[in-house]
Design a protein around this motif. Structure first.
Motif: not given
Length: 268
Positions: A26-32, A117-126
């Motif tokens: 889960i990132e802390k910056d650039s969340i969206d 919520g949703v987590v979406d970044n270069s490491s994972n999508v959840w």
């Protein structure tokens, strides 16, 4: 003193078990702004069916106060589709810290909405599934989750503990906390026919083991759209299938007051 110490240890263990998916990055910056599929302004419309004793059903009513199942072909179906909105978090705080805000709505009446919520970044999508009324059952199953880089054969594990309030006679009951141990594996890649066209998807097969038994989720993930299909099997053998039938992007949403007044979530 010893009793107080034991209580403190138990309390810490309980909170430790309650942590959701420790392996999720889960990132802390650039969340969206760094989202790769679940971008702000996206709308996903899901159809669904609930298979009970081999009979396809839908929901006549569904809320946190209760629900009623009817045959899928019944004229009294009240929840025809489920709408997922990826919303900006400008006017109100995020429901889940450091996660992109999403809202689920049940159409066609749109009497209410629930946010998570949703987590979406270069490491994972959840992503949190819908969890209103009957769909509280999905809390007993693996959440939609995929690790990157996407690779057939990739496996990972995680765990979460859920309270007895999520239980129901229809999908399983327990006392206290229920520890779910998850296992995920990307088992293949397949071009599936959808209402959006033929789309190539990674297949993620997952299971949640607990003292009550095993639940499963087979999900279909597109690196363009996100999750397009879910196939759940619950502890009691009940099956829930959801699939995307419409997709929109770059949409602007009405504020809460306008939504409840008009029952329209998109700005005209």
């Amino acid at each position: 003193m010893r009793n107080k110490l034991c209580f403190l240890v138990l309390l810490i263990l309980q909170f430790g078990y309650a942590q959701q998916y420790d392996s999720v990055v889960i990132e802390k910056d650039s969340i969206d702004s760094n989202n790769q599929v679940y971008k702000v302004g996206n709308v996903y419309v899901f159809d669904y069916e609930i298979i009970k004793n081999g009979i396809s059903k839908k929901l006549k009513t569904n809320s946190n106060d209760g629900f009623e199942l009817v045959n899928k072909t019944s004229d009294s179906v009240g929840v025809a589709k489920i709408h997922l909105l990826v919303r900006p978090s400008i006017d109100s705080p995020r429901t889940n810290e450091n996660q992109t805000q999403i809202s689920y709505m049940q159409g066609p009446e749109f009497g209410s909405f629930s946010s998570t919520g949703v987590v979406d970044n270069s490491s994972n999508v959840w992503i949190h599934p819908i969890r209103s009324g009957f769909f509280e059952s999905l809390e007993t199953c693996p959440f939609p989750f995929v690790k990157k880089p996407l690779s057939i054969g990739l496996e990972w594990q995680d765990a979460m503990s859920i309270g007895e309030g999520w239980g129901n006679q229809l999908w399983g009951e327990w006392s206290g906390q229920l520890l779910l141990s998850y296992h995920y594996k990307i088992t293949g890649k397949e071009s599936i026919t959808t209402d959006l066209g033929v789309i190539e998807c990674y297949i993620i097969e997952s299971k949640a083991d607990s003292k009550l038994g095993t639940t499963t989720l087979k999900s279909y993930f597109s690196d363009v759209y996100g999750f397009l299909r879910f196939e759940y099997e619950l502890l009691t053998g009940l099956k829930v299938t959801m699939w995307v039938v419409d997709f929109m992007e770059n949409k602007a949403f009405n504020d809460t007051m306008t939504f409840f007044k008009t029952k329209e979530y998109l700005k005209q």
